[in-house]
Design an enzyme around this catalytic site. Structure first.
Site, PDB file in Angstrom:
ATOM      1  CB  CYS A  52      69.702   2.095 -31.685  1.00 22.06           C
ATOM      2  SG  CYS A  52      69.275   3.807 -32.859  1.00 22.06           S
ATOM      3  CG  HIS A 100      76.650  -3.208 -16.955  1.00 21.72           C
ATOM      4  ND1 HIS A 100      75.422  -4.118 -17.544  1.00 21.72           N
ATOM      5  CD2 HIS A 100      75.983  -2.126 -17.195  1.00 21.72           C
ATOM      6  CE1 HIS A 100      75.293  -4.043 -18.509  1.00 21.72           C
ATOM      7  NE2 HIS A 100      75.007  -2.375 -18.147  1.00 21.72           N
TER       8      HIS A 100
END
Length: 428
Positions: A52, A100
């Site tokens: 989401c 990351h």
């Protein structure tokens, strides 16, 4: 002889507003986008993550600029404009991409730092990638390493132990009132960022149902879909109060949306089952007088701030430890990549030197195959020994950290000295 580049492209809650993320969400699942990426000849390996709060694609390639352009076109180009692409999509290459990914796995890049849900989402996405046969030697190693980084952070720090967001503090208060939340139903009033945060925490605590009420029904539907919940219109608010246990309100309404006189008859219908209101809107959504009703508990943003401030310093200390773990693991992975980059040259170097030594021996003594077994064994041992001694200096040059000469330059030097890319020695 350089290895494939590792590239990561994506959007998340930090770079991209919800309205744009909704357009990019892979609502149809992983199968179709993975198939679309498989058709790109520019990619060697690839992996796709969709939650989401983020959509990210990790891939290896030879030509970074060309592969990046094609991936953006396939994944994002139909949903948003070129200007929005430029503004919102982040782009990391090689060790930046590795770092990351590790930060994401360790939940240091999450909307809620320290939440545990993201690791399960990473693993689920990896299962889809392996089913599609889209990952290979490099990404398999990298993704498994990201899972172990997350485990180290979870084991060696208390990053997930303290509430440092308003929404998490709200959930902590709900747990104090109800205890176990597994059989509780939650209604989010408003579908903005604060509601997203609350939903992340509540789903993590295992609530039985999430209901989203919003003035714009489509926004409610989009948020509810993320948490396998259901959406209702704001006009159904009072009716839904009969069925839920926890209400978290975070609308942008200019005035109160619920008053004491609205809630009183609801409590009669609920037979005084406890109702917990959390008002994280500014200005407030809920009438403070609601708190005067029996078995009704109302907390506002000031109450929650007190919980958050007590926990912030503790979380900051743990985040420093977690970042140190990520940095350590990034260094380890960079060494693995470096070794992988030099391995073909090392193998070819040994082979080149051995061929030269063997050639000189056979010039003097004839073919080794014509000798008796004992003599051949002795000569093979001698060839291996001479090869090892001759190979040691260039191998030492390749493997030893040299701050003045980067590894690609060291590899290039060795290949030129030993003429590895000429004629029959040329290898890819």
């Amino acid at each position: 002889m350089s290895r494939d580049a590792i590239v990561l492209l994506g959007v998340n809650h930090k770079t991209t507003p919800l309205a744009v993320r909704e357009k990019l969400a892979l609502s149809s699942g992983y199968e179709a986008p993975l198939q679309a990426l498989a058709e790109l000849q520019e990619l060697r390996e690839f992996y796709l993550l969709s939650t989401c709060n983020r959509v990210e694609v990790l891939f290896t390639c030879r030509n970074v600029a060309q592969a990046t352009k094609r991936v953006q076109e396939v994944l994002f180009g139909q949903a948003i404009t070129a200007e929005e692409l430029q503004q919102h999509v982040y782009h990391y290459v090689n060790l930046q991409a590795v770092e990351h990914l590790f930060l994401v796995a360790a939940s240091l890049d999450s909307m809620i730092v320290g939440e545990a849900q993201i690791l399960g989402q990473l693993k689920e996405a990896y299962r889809h990638a392996t089913d599609a046969d889209s990952t290979g030697f490099i990404l398999n190693k990298l993704l498994h390493k990201s899972f172990s980084v997350a485990k180290r952070v979870r084991t060696e720090t208390r990053i997930g132990a303290s509430a440092v967001s308003i929404s998490y503090a709200a959930v902590e208060l709900a747990r104090k009132i109800f205890g176990d939340l597994h059989d509780k139903k939650v209604m989010l009033v408003g579908a903005g960022e604060m509601a997203e945060l609350a939903a992340e925490h509540l789903v993590g605590q295992g609530v039985s149902e999430v209901v989203v009420a919003n003035r714009t029904l489509q926004r409610a539907v989009n948020l509810a879909r993320c948490y396998k919940g259901r959406a209702v219109s704001l006009e159904e608010l009072l009716e839904q109060l009969q069925q839920v246990d926890i209400i978290i309100s975070s609308t942008g309404a200019p005035e109160l949306i619920l008053r004491r006189e609205d809630v009183r008859p609801v409590m009669r219908g609920r037979r005084n089952r406890p109702l917990f209101f959390i008002d994280i809107a500014v200005p407030r959504d809920l009438d403070p007088a609601i708190n005067e009703l029996d078995n009704v508990y109302l907390y506002d943003i000031d109450d929650l701030n007190n919980v958050v401030e007590m926990n912030k310093s503790e979380r900051d200390k743990e985040a420093v430890k977690a970042q140190r773990i990520v940095d350590e693991e990034k260094i380890k992975f960079s060494k693995w990549l470096a070794n992988m980059e030099s391995t073909p040259t090392i193998i070819q170097l040994r082979k080149t030197i051995e061929q030269q030594v063997r050639g000189e021996v056979e010039k003097s003594l004839g073919r080794l195959d014509d000798m008796d077994a004992s003599s051949r064994k002795k000569l093979e041992k001698m060839i291996a020994g001479i090869t090892g001694k001759l190979a040691y200096p260039p191998l030492h040059f390749l493997k030893t950290e040299n701050h003045c000469i980067a590894l690609p330059e060291r590899i290039k030097t060795i290949r030129e000295l030993y003429q590895m890319d000429n004629g029959e020695n040329e290898q890819e």
